[in-house]
Scaffold this active site. Structure first.
Site, short mmCIF file in Angstrom:
data_model
loop_
_atom_site.label_atom_id
_atom_site.label_comp_id
_atom_site.label_asym_id
_atom_site.label_seq_id
_atom_site.Cartn_x
_atom_site.Cartn_y
_atom_site.Cartn_z
N GLU A 49 0.86 -1.19 0.00
CA GLU A 49 0.00 0.00 0.00
C GLU A 49 0.89 1.23 0.00
O GLU A 49 1.82 1.33 0.81
CB GLU A 49 -0.92 -0.01 1.22
CG GLU A 49 -1.73 1.24 1.43
CD GLU A 49 -2.64 1.60 0.27
OE1 GLU A 49 -2.60 2.76 -0.16
OE2 GLU A 49 -3.37 0.71 -0.23
N ASP A 99 -5.61 3.55 -9.70
CA ASP A 99 -5.63 4.68 -10.62
C ASP A 99 -6.81 5.62 -10.45
O ASP A 99 -7.62 5.81 -11.36
CB ASP A 99 -5.56 4.16 -12.07
CG ASP A 99 -4.38 3.23 -12.29
OD1 ASP A 99 -3.34 3.47 -11.66
OD2 ASP A 99 -4.50 2.28 -13.07
N GLU A 170 -14.57 -2.36 -2.54
CA GLU A 170 -15.53 -3.28 -3.14
C GLU A 170 -16.83 -3.30 -2.35
O GLU A 170 -17.93 -3.23 -2.91
CB GLU A 170 -14.89 -4.67 -3.17
CG GLU A 170 -15.57 -5.71 -3.99
CD GLU A 170 -14.74 -6.99 -4.05
OE1 GLU A 170 -15.27 -7.94 -4.63
OE2 GLU A 170 -13.62 -7.05 -3.51
#
Length: 189
Positions: A49, A99, A170
């Protein structure tokens, strides 16, 4: 603080205890996917990360829960993986909602690119898998085109996450009623 990987070559399997298959969790954010996979104890996971705050918090949580089959690192995955090995050491890689930059001038910051796929193709063993998820339709099309053009991957769209470890984004996308586009690629000869 989350471990920052030193300069020079990196042996990925040596970063995590055990001999189970090795997975990469790229852009784990708040860590839901990494912690869930670690709790399943079917693999070893190296999480990467770029945000220091989240890598630190997830590494603290991993240590607190005694999940020795995982490691949360603070790094730019593009740079770290380019100097990592050995070739073919990764069974699965997950790239979660990469992105977020929209402007043309930010294209240089994109994670999913031809060169990044070259790096993943080198690291993922033949038969291994790559899951890329996004909630942006145009990006899904772009990633699918990149993967389809890459000779080392066979790609298809997936309706759901086949690995039982949803990322925080998600879950949020589902709560907000946003579609999630999933690309599942298999590493081929």
């Amino acid at each position: 603080m989350a471990p920052i990987v030193p300069d020079g070559p990196v042996n990925l399997p040596s970063l995590v205890e055990g001999d189970a298959p090795l997975e990469l969790d790229i852009g784990f954010g708040r860590g839901r996917s990494l912690i869930t996979r670690a709790r399943q104890r079917v693999s070893r996971i190296v999480g990467i990360e770029i945000k220091t705050k989240w890598s630190h918090k997830v590494e603290e949580r991993r240590v607190r829960e005694g999940l020795n089959n995982a490691r949360a690192l603070c790094a730019d995955a593009r740079e770290l993986l380019a100097r990592s090995g050995p070739d073919g050491c990764v069974a699965r890689a997950f790239v979660h909602f990469p992105d977020p930059w929209w402007k043309k001038r930010h294209e240089k910051r994109r994670v999913v690119s031809e060169s990044f796929l070259d790096t993943l193709a080198r690291l993922i063993a033949v038969g291994g898998q790559l899951l890329v998820q996004t909630d942006v339709d145009d990006r899904a099309d772009e990633y699918e085109a990149l993967l389809a053009a890459h000779p080392a991957f066979d790609v298809l769209r997936a309706d759901s996450n086949p690995f039982g470890a949803e990322s925080n984004r998600e879950v949020r996308a589902a709560e907000d009623g946003l579609p999630v586009y999933r690309l599942l690629a298999t590493r081929i000869e």
